[in-house]
Design a protein around this motif. Structure first.
Motif, short mmCIF file in Angstrom:
data_model
loop_
_atom_site.label_atom_id
_atom_site.label_comp_id
_atom_site.label_asym_id
_atom_site.label_seq_id
_atom_site.Cartn_x
_atom_site.Cartn_y
_atom_site.Cartn_z
N ALA A 1 -4.54 32.43 60.50
CA ALA A 1 -4.97 33.65 61.20
C ALA A 1 -5.14 33.37 62.69
CB ALA A 1 -6.28 34.15 60.60
N ALA A 2 -5.72 32.23 63.04
CA ALA A 2 -5.89 31.89 64.45
C ALA A 2 -4.53 31.71 65.12
CB ALA A 2 -6.72 30.63 64.59
N GLY A 3 -3.60 31.10 64.43
CA GLY A 3 -2.25 30.95 64.97
C GLY A 3 -1.56 32.29 65.18
N PHE B 1 -9.65 27.03 54.85
CA PHE B 1 -9.30 26.41 56.12
C PHE B 1 -7.87 26.73 56.53
CE2 PHE B 1 -7.50 22.72 58.37
CZ PHE B 1 -8.24 22.81 59.54
N VAL B 2 -6.94 26.63 55.60
CA VAL B 2 -5.54 26.94 55.90
C VAL B 2 -5.38 28.41 56.29
CG1 VAL B 2 -3.24 27.10 54.88
CG2 VAL B 2 -4.60 25.05 54.53
N LEU C 1 -10.55 22.61 46.71
CA LEU C 1 -9.35 23.44 46.86
C LEU C 1 -9.68 24.78 47.50
CD1 LEU C 1 -7.46 22.72 43.53
CD2 LEU C 1 -6.87 21.95 45.83
N LEU C 2 -10.82 25.35 47.14
CA LEU C 2 -11.23 26.61 47.75
C LEU C 2 -11.47 26.44 49.25
CD1 LEU C 2 -12.12 29.57 47.32
CD2 LEU C 2 -14.43 28.70 47.03
N CYS C 3 -12.17 25.38 49.62
CA CYS C 3 -12.40 25.11 51.04
C CYS C 3 -11.09 24.83 51.78
CB CYS C 3 -13.36 23.94 51.21
SG CYS C 3 -15.05 24.32 50.76
#
Length: 62
Positions: A19-21, A13-14, A7-9
């Motif tokens: 942030a990239a979006g 990732f989300v 869940l942490l990973c």
């Protein structure tokens, strides 16, 4: 423990994907609206000058 790590990973990732979006969306917005690009460039220039001024003040305590 494995589920917690997964869940942490997943949240990391989300968050990185969001942030990239946001970066891509802001770049597209700046390219389509030139005054915004000018304002961002001016803000970056002011920030760099301010950081340089503050770092020179710490080197010279007088």
């Amino acid at each position: 423990m494995t589920l917690l790590r997964f869940l942490l990973c997943l949240f990391i990732f989300v968050g990185a994907l969001a942030a990239a979006g946001a970066v891509v969306l802001s770049i597209l917005l700046m390219l389509s609206f030139p005054p915004l690009l000018l304002a961002v460039m001016l803000a970056c220039w002011i920030l760099s000058r301010l950081l340089r001024l503050l770092s020179s003040d710490q080197d010279n305590p007088n």
